[in-house]
Design a protein around this motif. Structure first.
Motif, PDB file in Angstrom:
ATOM      1  N   MET A  27       0.827  -1.197   0.000  1.00  0.00           N
ATOM      2  CA  MET A  27       0.000   0.000   0.000  1.00  0.00           C
ATOM      3  C   MET A  27       0.874   1.264   0.000  1.00  0.00           C
ATOM      4  O   MET A  27       0.595   2.213  -0.730  1.00  0.00           O
ATOM      5  CB  MET A  27      -0.935   0.002   1.198  1.00  0.00           C
ATOM      6  N   ILE A  28       1.934   1.258   0.792  1.00  0.00           N
ATOM      7  CA  ILE A  28       2.840   2.406   0.812  1.00  0.00           C
ATOM      8  C   ILE A  28       3.485   2.587  -0.562  1.00  0.00           C
ATOM      9  O   ILE A  28       3.610   3.712  -1.058  1.00  0.00           O
ATOM     10  CB  ILE A  28       3.897   2.254   1.927  1.00  0.00           C
ATOM     11  N   LYS A  29       3.849   1.496  -1.198  1.00  0.00           N
ATOM     12  CA  LYS A  29       4.434   1.566  -2.541  1.00  0.00           C
ATOM     13  C   LYS A  29       3.442   2.182  -3.522  1.00  0.00           C
ATOM     14  O   LYS A  29       3.811   3.037  -4.334  1.00  0.00           O
ATOM     15  CB  LYS A  29       4.839   0.163  -2.996  1.00  0.00           C
ATOM     16  N   ARG A  30       2.179   1.777  -3.437  1.00  0.00           N
ATOM     17  CA  ARG A  30       1.148   2.325  -4.335  1.00  0.00           C
ATOM     18  C   ARG A  30       0.929   3.819  -4.099  1.00  0.00           C
ATOM     19  O   ARG A  30       0.752   4.581  -5.045  1.00  0.00           O
ATOM     20  CB  ARG A  30      -0.172   1.578  -4.144  1.00  0.00           C
ATOM     21  N   ILE A  31       0.928   4.217  -2.837  1.00  0.00           N
ATOM     22  CA  ILE A  31       0.744   5.637  -2.505  1.00  0.00           C
ATOM     23  C   ILE A  31       1.911   6.439  -3.070  1.00  0.00           C
ATOM     24  O   ILE A  31       1.711   7.496  -3.675  1.00  0.00           O
ATOM     25  CB  ILE A  31       0.615   5.841  -0.982  1.00  0.00           C
ATOM     26  N   LYS A  32       3.136   5.941  -2.908  1.00  0.00           N
ATOM     27  CA  LYS A  32       4.317   6.632  -3.437  1.00  0.00           C
ATOM     28  C   LYS A  32       4.239   6.761  -4.956  1.00  0.00           C
ATOM     29  O   LYS A  32       4.576   7.807  -5.518  1.00  0.00           O
ATOM     30  CB  LYS A  32       5.595   5.893  -3.057  1.00  0.00           C
ATOM     31  N   GLU A  33       3.780   5.703  -5.619  1.00  0.00           N
ATOM     32  CA  GLU A  33       3.656   5.751  -7.077  1.00  0.00           C
ATOM     33  C   GLU A  33       2.642   6.810  -7.498  1.00  0.00           C
ATOM     34  O   GLU A  33       2.885   7.576  -8.425  1.00  0.00           O
ATOM     35  CB  GLU A  33       3.248   4.379  -7.624  1.00  0.00           C
ATOM     36  N   GLU A  34       1.505   6.833  -6.811  1.00  0.00           N
ATOM     37  CA  GLU A  34       0.467   7.798  -7.155  1.00  0.00           C
ATOM     38  C   GLU A  34       0.930   9.238  -6.926  1.00  0.00           C
ATOM     39  O   GLU A  34       0.604  10.136  -7.701  1.00  0.00           O
ATOM     40  CB  GLU A  34      -0.807   7.530  -6.354  1.00  0.00           C
ATOM     41  N   LEU A  35       1.686   9.441  -5.852  1.00  0.00           N
ATOM     42  CA  LEU A  35       2.164  10.788  -5.516  1.00  0.00           C
ATOM     43  C   LEU A  35       3.494  11.128  -6.183  1.00  0.00           C
ATOM     44  O   LEU A  35       4.036  12.214  -5.954  1.00  0.00           O
ATOM     45  CB  LEU A  35       2.304  10.916  -3.989  1.00  0.00           C
ATOM     46  N   LYS A  36       3.999  10.177  -6.979  1.00  0.00           N
ATOM     47  CA  LYS A  36       5.272  10.348  -7.681  1.00  0.00           C
ATOM     48  C   LYS A  36       6.420  10.666  -6.718  1.00  0.00           C
ATOM     49  O   LYS A  36       7.239  11.558  -6.954  1.00  0.00           O
ATOM     50  CB  LYS A  36       5.152  11.415  -8.765  1.00  0.00           C
ATOM     51  N   LYS A  37       6.477   9.902  -5.624  1.00  0.00           N
ATOM     52  CA  LYS A  37       7.552  10.056  -4.637  1.00  0.00           C
ATOM     53  C   LYS A  37       8.676   9.079  -4.967  1.00  0.00           C
ATOM     54  O   LYS A  37       8.438   8.011  -5.518  1.00  0.00           O
ATOM     55  CB  LYS A  37       7.033   9.745  -3.227  1.00  0.00           C
ATOM     56  N   ASP A  38       9.885   9.457  -4.597  1.00  0.00           N
ATOM     57  CA  ASP A  38      11.026   8.560  -4.747  1.00  0.00           C
ATOM     58  C   ASP A  38      10.989   7.509  -3.652  1.00  0.00           C
ATOM     59  O   ASP A  38      10.316   7.678  -2.629  1.00  0.00           O
ATOM     60  CB  ASP A  38      12.337   9.347  -4.649  1.00  0.00           C
ATOM     61  N   ASP A  39      11.746   6.433  -3.842  1.00  0.00           N
ATOM     62  CA  ASP A  39      11.775   5.339  -2.870  1.00  0.00           C
ATOM     63  C   ASP A  39      12.203   5.790  -1.473  1.00  0.00           C
ATOM     64  O   ASP A  39      11.714   5.285  -0.479  1.00  0.00           O
ATOM     65  CB  ASP A  39      12.709   4.217  -3.334  1.00  0.00           C
ATOM     66  N   HIS A  40      13.123   6.745  -1.412  1.00  0.00           N
ATOM     67  CA  HIS A  40      13.637   7.174  -0.105  1.00  0.00           C
ATOM     68  C   HIS A  40      12.680   8.119   0.636  1.00  0.00           C
ATOM     69  O   HIS A  40      12.865   8.372   1.809  1.00  0.00           O
ATOM     70  CB  HIS A  40      15.007   7.850  -0.268  1.00  0.00           C
ATOM     71  N   GLN A  41      11.663   8.623  -0.055  1.00  0.00           N
ATOM     72  CA  GLN A  41      10.728   9.543   0.580  1.00  0.00           C
ATOM     73  C   GLN A  41       9.685   8.775   1.394  1.00  0.00           C
ATOM     74  O   GLN A  41       9.306   7.656   1.039  1.00  0.00           O
ATOM     75  CB  GLN A  41      10.049  10.422  -0.469  1.00  0.00           C
ATOM     76  N   LEU A  42       9.228   9.387   2.468  1.00  0.00           N
ATOM     77  CA  LEU A  42       8.288   8.750   3.376  1.00  0.00           C
ATOM     78  C   LEU A  42       6.855   9.178   3.082  1.00  0.00           C
ATOM     79  O   LEU A  42       6.616  10.217   2.466  1.00  0.00           O
ATOM     80  CB  LEU A  42       8.653   9.115   4.820  1.00  0.00           C
ATOM     81  N   VAL A  43       5.905   8.360   3.539  1.00  0.00           N
ATOM     82  CA  VAL A  43       4.484   8.650   3.369  1.00  0.00           C
ATOM     83  C   VAL A  43       3.940   9.158   4.702  1.00  0.00           C
ATOM     84  O   VAL A  43       4.143   8.535   5.733  1.00  0.00           O
ATOM     85  CB  VAL A  43       3.711   7.388   2.912  1.00  0.00           C
ATOM     86  N   THR A  44       3.249  10.294   4.652  1.00  0.00           N
ATOM     87  CA  THR A  44       2.701  10.865   5.877  1.00  0.00           C
ATOM     88  C   THR A  44       1.331  10.252   6.193  1.00  0.00           C
ATOM     89  O   THR A  44       0.677   9.677   5.320  1.00  0.00           O
ATOM     90  CB  THR A  44       2.539  12.390   5.774  1.00  0.00           C
ATOM     91  N   ILE A  45       0.937  10.433   7.438  1.00  0.00           N
ATOM     92  CA  ILE A  45      -0.385   9.973   7.857  1.00  0.00           C
ATOM     93  C   ILE A  45      -1.458  10.700   7.051  1.00  0.00           C
ATOM     94  O   ILE A  45      -2.455  10.099   6.644  1.00  0.00           O
ATOM     95  CB  ILE A  45      -0.568  10.199   9.372  1.00  0.00           C
ATOM     96  N   HIS A  46      -1.237  11.975   6.784  1.00  0.00           N
ATOM     97  CA  HIS A  46      -2.195  12.758   5.994  1.00  0.00           C
ATOM     98  C   HIS A  46      -2.350  12.173   4.585  1.00  0.00           C
ATOM     99  O   HIS A  46      -3.468  12.039   4.083  1.00  0.00           O
ATOM    100  CB  HIS A  46      -1.749  14.224   5.919  1.00  0.00           C
ATOM    101  N   GLU A  47      -1.234  11.822   3.958  1.00  0.00           N
ATOM    102  CA  GLU A  47      -1.287  11.240   2.610  1.00  0.00           C
ATOM    103  C   GLU A  47      -1.997   9.894   2.629  1.00  0.00           C
ATOM    104  O   GLU A  47      -2.797   9.594   1.732  1.00  0.00           O
ATOM    105  CB  GLU A  47       0.131  11.087   2.050  1.00  0.00           C
ATOM    106  N   PHE A  48      -1.715   9.085   3.650  1.00  0.00           N
ATOM    107  CA  PHE A  48      -2.383   7.788   3.790  1.00  0.00           C
ATOM    108  C   PHE A  48      -3.885   7.990   3.990  1.00  0.00           C
ATOM    109  O   PHE A  48      -4.695   7.297   3.389  1.00  0.00           O
ATOM    110  CB  PHE A  48      -1.780   7.009   4.958  1.00  0.00           C
ATOM    111  N   SER A  49      -4.245   8.953   4.813  1.00  0.00           N
ATOM    112  CA  SER A  49      -5.649   9.255   5.080  1.00  0.00           C
ATOM    113  C   SER A  49      -6.363   9.660   3.791  1.00  0.00           C
ATOM    114  O   SER A  49      -7.462   9.189   3.502  1.00  0.00           O
ATOM    115  CB  SER A  49      -5.750  10.376   6.116  1.00  0.00           C
ATOM    116  N   HIS A  50      -5.733  10.536   3.037  1.00  0.00           N
ATOM    117  CA  HIS A  50      -6.320  11.006   1.775  1.00  0.00           C
ATOM    118  C   HIS A  50      -6.476   9.845   0.785  1.00  0.00           C
ATOM    119  O   HIS A  50      -7.503   9.730   0.120  1.00  0.00           O
ATOM    120  CB  HIS A  50      -5.445  12.112   1.180  1.00  0.00           C
ATOM    121  N   TYR A  51      -5.480   8.988   0.709  1.00  0.00           N
ATOM    122  CA  TYR A  51      -5.494   7.864  -0.228  1.00  0.00           C
ATOM    123  C   TYR A  51      -6.586   6.851   0.115  1.00  0.00           C
ATOM    124  O   TYR A  51      -7.283   6.359  -0.762  1.00  0.00           O
ATOM    125  CB  TYR A  51      -4.119   7.187  -0.235  1.00  0.00           C
TER     126      TYR A  51
END
Length: 64
Positions: A27-51
Motif C-alpha cells: 500500500m505504501i508503494k502504491r501511494i508513493k507511485e500515485e504521488l510520484k515520490k522517490d523510494d527514499h521519501q516517506l508517506v505521511t499519515i495525511h497522505e495515507f488518510s487522503h489515499y
C-alpha cells in the motif's frame, strides 16, 4: 505535551486494516507511485488518510 508522529509505516497499516505487514508495504508503494515520490521519501499519515479515505484522527488513534 506528547509529540505526534507524522509518518505511517507498514506495521501501522497492518494494525489499521487487519491485513499483513506485506500488504502495508504494498500500500505504501502504491501511494508513493500515485504521488510520484522517490523510494527514499516517506508517506505521511495525511497522505495515507487522503489515499484511503479514512479520517486522519481515527488513524492517529490506532498508531498512538
Amino acid at each position: 505535551m506528547k509529540l505526534k508522529r507524522i509518518i505511517i509505516y507498514p506495521k501501522d497499516i497492518q494494525r489499521i486494516t487487519g491485513k499483513s505487514e506485506r500488504y502495508g508495504r504494498l500500500m505504501i508503494k502504491r501511494i508513493k507511485e500515485e504521488l510520484k515520490k522517490d523510494d527514499h521519501q516517506l508517506v505521511t499519515i495525511h497522505e495515507f488518510s487522503h489515499y484511503t479515505g479514512i479520517d486522519q484522527n481515527l488513524i492517529e488513534e490506532f498508531i498512538d
